[in-house]
Design a protein around this motif. Sequence first.
Motif, PDB file in Angstrom:
ATOM      1  N   GLU A 205       0.835  -1.215   0.000  1.00 41.05           N
ATOM      2  CA  GLU A 205       0.000   0.000   0.000  1.00 41.05           C
ATOM      3  C   GLU A 205       0.863   1.257   0.000  1.00 41.05           C
ATOM      4  OE1 GLU A 205      -3.349   0.571  -0.031  1.00 41.05           O
ATOM      5  OE2 GLU A 205      -3.817  -1.568  -0.215  1.00 41.05           O
ATOM      6  N   THR A 206       0.492   2.212  -0.849  1.00 42.31           N
ATOM      7  CA  THR A 206       1.216   3.489  -0.881  1.00 42.31           C
ATOM      8  C   THR A 206       0.268   4.600  -0.427  1.00 42.31           C
ATOM      9  OG1 THR A 206       0.577   3.739  -3.181  1.00 42.31           O
ATOM     10  CG2 THR A 206       2.764   2.823  -2.773  1.00 42.31           C
ATOM     11  N   THR A 207       0.819   5.769  -0.154  1.00 41.40           N
ATOM     12  CA  THR A 207      -0.054   6.886   0.233  1.00 41.40           C
ATOM     13  C   THR A 207      -0.875   7.319  -0.979  1.00 41.40           C
ATOM     14  OG1 THR A 207       1.853   8.307  -0.129  1.00 41.40           O
ATOM     15  CG2 THR A 207       1.278   7.868   2.147  1.00 41.40           C
ATOM     16  N   GLN A 208      -2.106   7.752  -0.695  1.00 35.31           N
ATOM     17  CA  GLN A 208      -3.007   8.170  -1.775  1.00 35.31           C
ATOM     18  C   GLN A 208      -3.013   9.693  -1.845  1.00 35.31           C
ATOM     19  OE1 GLN A 208      -6.828   6.320  -1.036  1.00 35.31           O
ATOM     20  NE2 GLN A 208      -5.849   4.379  -0.543  1.00 35.31           N
ATOM     21  N   LEU A 209      -2.476  10.220  -2.924  1.00 34.09           N
ATOM     22  CA  LEU A 209      -2.387  11.679  -3.068  1.00 34.09           C
ATOM     23  C   LEU A 209      -3.750  12.273  -3.416  1.00 34.09           C
ATOM     24  CD1 LEU A 209       0.898  12.041  -5.194  1.00 34.09           C
ATOM     25  CD2 LEU A 209       0.633  12.130  -2.690  1.00 34.09           C
ATOM     26  N   HIS A 210      -4.009  13.474  -2.913  1.00 38.40           N
ATOM     27  CA  HIS A 210      -5.214  14.195  -3.355  1.00 38.40           C
ATOM     28  C   HIS A 210      -5.085  14.489  -4.848  1.00 38.40           C
ATOM     29  CE1 HIS A 210      -7.376  15.154   0.402  1.00 38.40           C
ATOM     30  NE2 HIS A 210      -6.186  15.034   0.946  1.00 38.40           N
ATOM     31  N   LYS A 211      -3.937  15.034  -5.224  1.00 42.89           N
ATOM     32  CA  LYS A 211      -3.656  15.353  -6.625  1.00 42.89           C
ATOM     33  C   LYS A 211      -2.183  15.060  -6.875  1.00 42.89           C
ATOM     34  CE  LYS A 211      -7.663  17.296  -7.731  1.00 42.89           C
ATOM     35  NZ  LYS A 211      -8.552  16.631  -8.706  1.00 42.89           N
ATOM     36  N   ALA A 212      -1.871  14.585  -8.091  1.00 41.77           N
ATOM     37  CA  ALA A 212      -0.472  14.304  -8.427  1.00 41.77           C
ATOM     38  C   ALA A 212       0.295  15.606  -8.654  1.00 41.77           C
ATOM     39  CB  ALA A 212      -0.429  13.448  -9.687  1.00 41.77           C
ATOM     40  N   ALA A 213       1.623  15.497  -8.621  1.00 38.89           N
ATOM     41  CA  ALA A 213       2.478  16.683  -8.786  1.00 38.89           C
ATOM     42  C   ALA A 213       2.136  17.443 -10.074  1.00 38.89           C
ATOM     43  CB  ALA A 213       3.943  16.254  -8.787  1.00 38.89           C
ATOM     44  N   ASP A 214       1.835  16.698 -11.142  1.00 44.47           N
ATOM     45  CA  ASP A 214       1.517  17.335 -12.431  1.00 44.47           C
ATOM     46  C   ASP A 214       0.313  18.260 -12.336  1.00 44.47           C
ATOM     47  OD1 ASP A 214       3.574  16.138 -13.630  1.00 44.47           O
ATOM     48  OD2 ASP A 214       2.388  14.612 -14.706  1.00 44.47           O
ATOM     49  N   TRP A 215      -0.662  17.825 -11.538  1.00 45.64           N
ATOM     50  CA  TRP A 215      -1.886  18.637 -11.411  1.00 45.64           C
ATOM     51  C   TRP A 215      -1.546  20.026 -10.862  1.00 45.64           C
ATOM     52  CZ3 TRP A 215      -4.350  21.274  -7.526  1.00 45.64           C
ATOM     53  CH2 TRP A 215      -5.624  21.765  -7.836  1.00 45.64           C
ATOM     54  N   TYR A 216      -0.699  20.076  -9.825  1.00 41.18           N
ATOM     55  CA  TYR A 216      -0.341  21.379  -9.241  1.00 41.18           C
ATOM     56  C   TYR A 216       0.389  22.235 -10.273  1.00 41.18           C
ATOM     57  CZ  TYR A 216      -1.636  19.335  -4.769  1.00 41.18           C
ATOM     58  OH  TYR A 216      -2.349  18.745  -3.756  1.00 41.18           O
ATOM     59  N   ARG A 217       1.294  21.555 -11.025  1.00 42.27           N
ATOM     60  CA  ARG A 217       2.061  22.282 -12.047  1.00 42.27           C
ATOM     61  C   ARG A 217       1.108  22.888 -13.080  1.00 42.27           C
ATOM     62  NH1 ARG A 217       6.141  18.951 -12.046  1.00 42.27           N
ATOM     63  NH2 ARG A 217       5.124  17.478 -13.432  1.00 42.27           N
ATOM     64  N   GLU A 218       0.182  22.051 -13.551  1.00 42.05           N
ATOM     65  CA  GLU A 218      -0.746  22.529 -14.582  1.00 42.05           C
ATOM     66  C   GLU A 218      -1.655  23.632 -14.050  1.00 42.05           C
ATOM     67  OE1 GLU A 218      -2.567  18.913 -15.959  1.00 42.05           O
ATOM     68  OE2 GLU A 218      -0.616  18.233 -16.722  1.00 42.05           O
ATOM     69  N   ALA A 219      -1.984  23.577 -12.762  1.00 43.42           N
ATOM     70  CA  ALA A 219      -2.841  24.611 -12.158  1.00 43.42           C
ATOM     71  C   ALA A 219      -2.056  25.887 -11.862  1.00 43.42           C
ATOM     72  CB  ALA A 219      -3.469  24.074 -10.877  1.00 43.42           C
ATOM     73  N   GLY A 220      -0.725  25.823 -12.028  1.00 41.87           N
ATOM     74  CA  GLY A 220       0.103  27.008 -11.772  1.00 41.87           C
ATOM     75  C   GLY A 220       0.449  27.200 -10.309  1.00 41.87           C
ATOM     76  N   ILE A 221       0.152  26.192  -9.479  1.00 38.58           N
ATOM     77  CA  ILE A 221       0.391  26.300  -8.030  1.00 38.58           C
ATOM     78  C   ILE A 221       1.851  25.976  -7.726  1.00 38.58           C
ATOM     79  CG2 ILE A 221      -0.180  25.256  -5.778  1.00 38.58           C
ATOM     80  CD1 ILE A 221      -3.040  24.833  -6.927  1.00 38.58           C
ATOM     81  N   THR A 222       2.495  26.834  -6.930  1.00 39.74           N
ATOM     82  CA  THR A 222       3.887  26.603  -6.550  1.00 39.74           C
ATOM     83  C   THR A 222       3.916  25.841  -5.229  1.00 39.74           C
ATOM     84  OG1 THR A 222       4.441  28.704  -7.579  1.00 39.74           O
ATOM     85  CG2 THR A 222       6.117  27.723  -6.143  1.00 39.74           C
ATOM     86  N   LEU A 223       4.610  24.701  -5.218  1.00 41.48           N
ATOM     87  CA  LEU A 223       4.704  23.878  -4.002  1.00 41.48           C
ATOM     88  C   LEU A 223       6.038  24.126  -3.304  1.00 41.48           C
ATOM     89  CD1 LEU A 223       3.341  20.444  -5.346  1.00 41.48           C
ATOM     90  CD2 LEU A 223       2.090  22.219  -4.099  1.00 41.48           C
ATOM     91  N   HIS A 224       5.971  24.316  -1.992  1.00 35.37           N
ATOM     92  CA  HIS A 224       7.186  24.411  -1.159  1.00 35.37           C
ATOM     93  C   HIS A 224       7.094  23.245  -0.181  1.00 35.37           C
ATOM     94  CE1 HIS A 224       7.848  28.668  -2.471  1.00 35.37           C
ATOM     95  NE2 HIS A 224       6.528  28.622  -2.585  1.00 35.37           N
ATOM     96  N   LEU A 225       7.570  22.081  -0.602  1.00 39.16           N
ATOM     97  CA  LEU A 225       7.404  20.870   0.217  1.00 39.16           C
ATOM     98  C   LEU A 225       8.660  20.602   1.034  1.00 39.16           C
ATOM     99  CD1 LEU A 225       5.654  18.587  -2.452  1.00 39.16           C
ATOM    100  CD2 LEU A 225       4.594  20.026  -0.690  1.00 39.16           C
ATOM    101  N   GLY A 226       8.481  19.934   2.173  1.00 40.28           N
ATOM    102  CA  GLY A 226       9.610  19.641   3.047  1.00 40.28           C
ATOM    103  C   GLY A 226      10.204  20.911   3.637  1.00 40.28           C
ATOM    104  N   ASP A 227       9.393  21.940   3.750  1.00 38.72           N
ATOM    105  CA  ASP A 227       9.865  23.243   4.251  1.00 38.72           C
ATOM    106  C   ASP A 227       8.759  23.830   5.126  1.00 38.72           C
ATOM    107  OD1 ASP A 227      11.542  25.344   4.607  1.00 38.72           O
ATOM    108  OD2 ASP A 227      11.496  26.051   2.522  1.00 38.72           O
ATOM    109  N   ALA A 228       9.034  24.064   6.373  1.00 40.58           N
ATOM    110  CA  ALA A 228       8.003  24.573   7.287  1.00 40.58           C
ATOM    111  C   ALA A 228       7.994  26.095   7.305  1.00 40.58           C
ATOM    112  CB  ALA A 228       8.264  24.053   8.698  1.00 40.58           C
ATOM    113  N   ALA A 229       6.815  26.651   7.541  1.00 40.80           N
ATOM    114  CA  ALA A 229       6.717  28.087   7.816  1.00 40.80           C
ATOM    115  C   ALA A 229       7.127  28.304   9.267  1.00 40.80           C
ATOM    116  CB  ALA A 229       5.289  28.557   7.586  1.00 40.80           C
TER     117      ALA A 229
END
Length: 287
Positions: A55-79
């Motif tokens: 079993e693997t984790t189930q993503l809400h949306k794949a990385a490509d979806w965020y890219r296509e939506a123009g959303i910038t991801l800052h992962l592994g980085d806390a505010a």
Amino acid sequence: MNSIVIIGGGHAAAQLCVGLAEAGQGARVHLVCEEACEPYHRPPLSKAFLKSAEETTQLHKAADWYREAGITLHLGDAAVAIDREARTVTLRSGAVLPWERLVLATGTRARQMPDLKPGLENVASLRAANEAHRLRERLASAEKVTVLGGGFIGLEVAATAKALGKSVQVIESAPRLLGRAVSPELSAHVLATHRAAGIDIVLGAQTGAFEVEGDRLVSIQVNGVKQPVDLLLLGIGAVPETALAQAAGIECADGIVVDGHMQTSAAGVLAVGDCTRFPDRRAGRAL
Ligand SMILES: Cc1cc2nc3c(=O)[nH]c(=O)nc-3n(C[C@H](O)[C@H](O)[C@H](O)COP(=O)(O)OP(=O)(O)OC[C@H]3O[C@@H](n4cnc5c(N)ncnc54)[C@H](O)[C@@H]3O)c2cc1C
């Protein structure tokens, strides 16, 4: 400078990304999450995920979806800090993100036992995917699983561990299971179902005297009786993650206080999901 910065990468943040992308606002969005992967569904982590290494984790949306939506991801980085005057957020990496609207979606963290040393090798919590991975590995070699807390997550892990052939005990301090969530009749039904499955359930239990050797918890006392520990899961609830908001002077009261529009006490700052405390108009009090 018309950015929308979302802090947190759980269900609330993922759904907000979808809503903003559908509204054509994706290019304004920066999502900041301390976890190193795209937002995923947590519910399977206490169920199917623990049963099989496939079993693997189930993503809400794949990385490509965020890219296509123009959303910038800052992962592994806390505010790590919010500057309300300058309207910026500083990340652990040192990056500084400007925002016009800031959304706090920081969720909850697993409650810890105050008198139990953190980081013990055979003591687990279950909130994030990395914890689920560790728990799954430990379950494979454990013979006995002790679950502290008879809430949803504790009981789900107990049932899963039993299905994997482990000896399982659930220790609950309240007089009934799921006491804050369901009726006494449903509690009784859940108790009977779990006991029928062979799970040992102790209600109204007093626990303490955690005995540690090196990096392992070796025993605990339950109702004054010392018992050995092979693997212990802490299933004693979750607390809203409000540290960042509090440090920024945003009103918190067992959650980030919001109004009916999810507006916090700070201009331009909203909050969504499990980190919030919002008004219950029916009862005239905060939920
Ligand atoms: C094992 C498990 C099983 C569950 N099963 C069910 C179920 O069956 N049904 C159900 O309805 N609910 C279930 N839930 C609860 C459900 O998953 C939560 O209600 C939901 O995840 C809440 O979403 P959220 O986005 O508000 O917060 P969270 O999912 O807690 O996400 C918050 C995110 O913010 C990140 N974060 C926090 N602070 C910072 C920071 N300063 N900087 C960057 N990132 C930060 C965290 O790392 C995390 O990724 C379960 C939860 C767990 C853990």
